[in-house]
Enzyme design. Sequence first.
Site, PDB file in Angstrom:
ATOM      1  N   SER A  28       1.677  -9.646  -0.785  1.00  0.00           N
ATOM      2  CA  SER A  28       1.335  -8.220  -0.682  1.00  0.00           C
ATOM      3  C   SER A  28       1.573  -7.616   0.692  1.00  0.00           C
ATOM      4  O   SER A  28       1.775  -6.415   0.822  1.00  0.00           O
ATOM      5  CB  SER A  28      -0.112  -8.006  -1.113  1.00  0.00           C
TER       6      SER A  28
ATOM      7  N   GLU B   7      -9.801   5.834   3.017  1.00  0.00           N
ATOM      8  CA  GLU B   7     -10.561   4.729   3.575  1.00  0.00           C
ATOM      9  C   GLU B   7      -9.577   3.610   3.866  1.00  0.00           C
ATOM     10  O   GLU B   7      -8.483   3.590   3.291  1.00  0.00           O
ATOM     11  CB  GLU B   7     -11.610   4.239   2.564  1.00  0.00           C
TER      12      GLU B   7
ATOM     13  N   LYS C 128       0.809  -1.222   0.000  1.00  0.00           N
ATOM     14  CA  LYS C 128       0.000   0.000   0.000  1.00  0.00           C
ATOM     15  C   LYS C 128       0.840   1.270   0.000  1.00  0.00           C
ATOM     16  O   LYS C 128       0.437   2.295  -0.534  1.00  0.00           O
ATOM     17  CB  LYS C 128      -0.938   0.003   1.216  1.00  0.00           C
TER      18      LYS C 128
HETATM   19  C1  LIG Z   1      -1.639  -7.002   2.551  1.00  0.00           C
HETATM   20  C2  LIG Z   1      -2.775  -6.652   1.675  1.00  0.00           C
HETATM   21  N1  LIG Z   1      -2.935  -7.293   0.522  1.00  0.00           N
HETATM   22  C3  LIG Z   1      -3.966  -7.008  -0.299  1.00  0.00           C
HETATM   23  C4  LIG Z   1      -4.912  -6.071   0.031  1.00  0.00           C
HETATM   24  C5  LIG Z   1      -6.052  -5.858  -0.908  1.00  0.00           C
HETATM   25  O1  LIG Z   1      -6.011  -4.681  -1.616  1.00  0.00           O
HETATM   26  P1  LIG Z   1      -5.731  -4.686  -3.168  1.00  0.00           P
HETATM   27  O2  LIG Z   1      -6.669  -5.639  -3.786  1.00  0.00           O
HETATM   28  O3  LIG Z   1      -5.995  -3.278  -3.587  1.00  0.00           O
HETATM   29  O4  LIG Z   1      -4.330  -5.083  -3.373  1.00  0.00           O
HETATM   30  C6  LIG Z   1      -4.781  -5.372   1.226  1.00  0.00           C
HETATM   31  C7  LIG Z   1      -5.763  -4.351   1.587  1.00  0.00           C
HETATM   32  O5  LIG Z   1      -5.887  -3.856   2.639  1.00  0.00           O
HETATM   33  C8  LIG Z   1      -3.688  -5.669   2.071  1.00  0.00           C
HETATM   34  O6  LIG Z   1      -3.521  -5.033   3.232  1.00  0.00           O
END
Ligand SMILES: Cc1ncc(COP(=O)(O)O)c(C=O)c1O
Lengths: 255, 393
Positions: free
Chosen positions: B377, B111, B89
Amino acid sequence: MNRIKQLFQEKINILSIYYTAGYPNIGDTIQVAEALEKSGADMLEIGFPYSDPVADGPVIQASSKKSLDQGMTLKLLFEQLKDLRKNVTIPVLLMGYVNPVLQFGVENFCKACAEVGVDGCIVPDLPMVEYEEFYKGCFEEHNLSNVFLITPQTADERIHKIDGLTNGFIYLLSSSATTGKNLEVGDTTETYFSRIKNMNLKNPTMIGFGISDKQTFDKACSYANGAIIGTAFVRAIENGNIEERVSEFMNKFKG
Amino acid sequence: MKYKVNEKGYYGDFGGAYIPEMLYPNVEELRQNYLKIIDDADFQKEFHQLLKDYVGRPSPLYLAKRLSERYGANIFLKREDLNHTGAHKINNTIGQILLAEKLGKKRIIAETGAGQHGVATATVCALRNLECVIYMGEVDIERQAPNVARMKMLGAKVVPASSGSKTLKDATNEAMRDWINNPVDTHYIIGSVVGPHPYPDMVALFQSIISEETKKQLIEQTGSDQPDYVLACVGGGSNAMGMFYHFMDDENVKLIAVEAAGKGVSSGFSAATTYLGKEGVLHGSRSILMQTEDGQVVEPHSVSAGLDYPGIGPQHAHLFKTGRGQYVSITDEESLDAGLLLTQLEGIIPAIESAHALAYLEKMEFKQGENVVVCLSGRGDKDLDTYIKYFNL
Ligand SMILES: Cc1ncc(COP(=O)(O)O)c(C=O)c1O
């Protein structure tokens, strides 16, 4: 002629009332309309509820949620509105968000509006470019006015464009705000209202958002063809007998 | 370029800017300026400097040996969990805070679902000395408590969203309402590739650093920048879009997007948007969303707060509809099991969001020697409570 156009030709200081369909009880939609006409409203905006009303404050969020929880859908609303024109002669607009309209089908939506005697629509999250490209033809075919909003931040050039695209009235937001904020007419608001008044738009204007009593209504009328009341009215009919509540509320604007 | 945004703000049938007039001036200001600002050499320099020195990029591309043995393919993990603040993020919030400064904004709103985007936003606001307000669903405030504490310590005001399902969708509604009521001086840092144009494109650009680095790292480690598969989880879809971005036009690279099935796609408690959804408009763009026949948004469910969202970004809808991406889903239980597995095989505790992508490896069949990149992620610190309760640890 479209009832909206006729109204603006014949009257000044127009009082338009917004309320949520299916609120306070699911079957109240027509009764509220009739009571409003009887007690002197000039125009109605019937809100079809949406689960995620981003332009609305807490009161209209709550009325929308209650209406949805009680089973309101666009389909049901059009069924209820079959009886609209039995006793209601003033102009009626539907107001709501674009997704329910999309799912209902734009063509079907326009047709249904025309069939029950709806004169126009306000769909705040329908962009001008989309309207022009995909909706306008259908709206015009069914003699529906589409009303756009403007705020103090809307540029003159864009206002002229909106003026060219619409044929009912222009909805002047007193400030950029979600519904239910109180109108404070300070210097900047007056400058904005005067600016719009001096633009000599082809469409009439109505001021909305934050009008709640006779004083704010009169003030708005000095700058526009009339004003729209929403949140204050929705709050007023929450409990009790509808006819009584409506006439009590409307009496505040008489004289 | 065929999967990128066109000049009208659309990806095929999806995208656009379905916003009330109150939001138009701000969104239009962004639309007119975002590419100009981002393409500017000074902006790029500052952005990349911060990504390097502050975020800790490039994030490693790690060949996970024991995981590779288990699946019979080369499993690479793109370690976004090692970024400062613990998820992808921050790539986006660094970009947007610099952009907000260029636009002269004084106040930042956002948000958050899992709280990772909220923390990443609060972090860059502290860094650049800007006022920060974060909207977060009441349910998420409860299940992601460590992140709420971090945001507060960073000086942000955390405002609970108590409408609807009290999760990410509702937090987004509240943030949009805030922006409507504060039309001057405020910038809304949307945390995923959702929202009105130009947000999906802007966020994708900032996140595209993930695949930009991955390609270089693959060349170093495998001799080719073309893996066989690229996997990522999808809430709104920003880590997935960042992971897919530079592979989109490489048609031989298979893109797999993993949604949250919740308690199962047919259970009524799910967030598997492409499976359950239809085309429509949510949060300012035309995309695919979970909704009733009447067009009311259906409340989603996922054990993972970051995936608990009833829509996906418009570019994902386009990849899905054209068949360029394969969209699949993983249940709550499967994701938690995959999270524990990674922890025990590789010593990495993943965010439950990321664990959804890992879990899909169990369902795939590989040929010897295939190269697979999974976007890790985020890290799982914020999810310890959920893991510990689920596994009775
Ligand atoms: C670690 C992590 N992965 C994925 C996401 C999902 O978001 P996005 O689909 O925008 O990657 C989030 C959202 O809070 C997150 O914290």
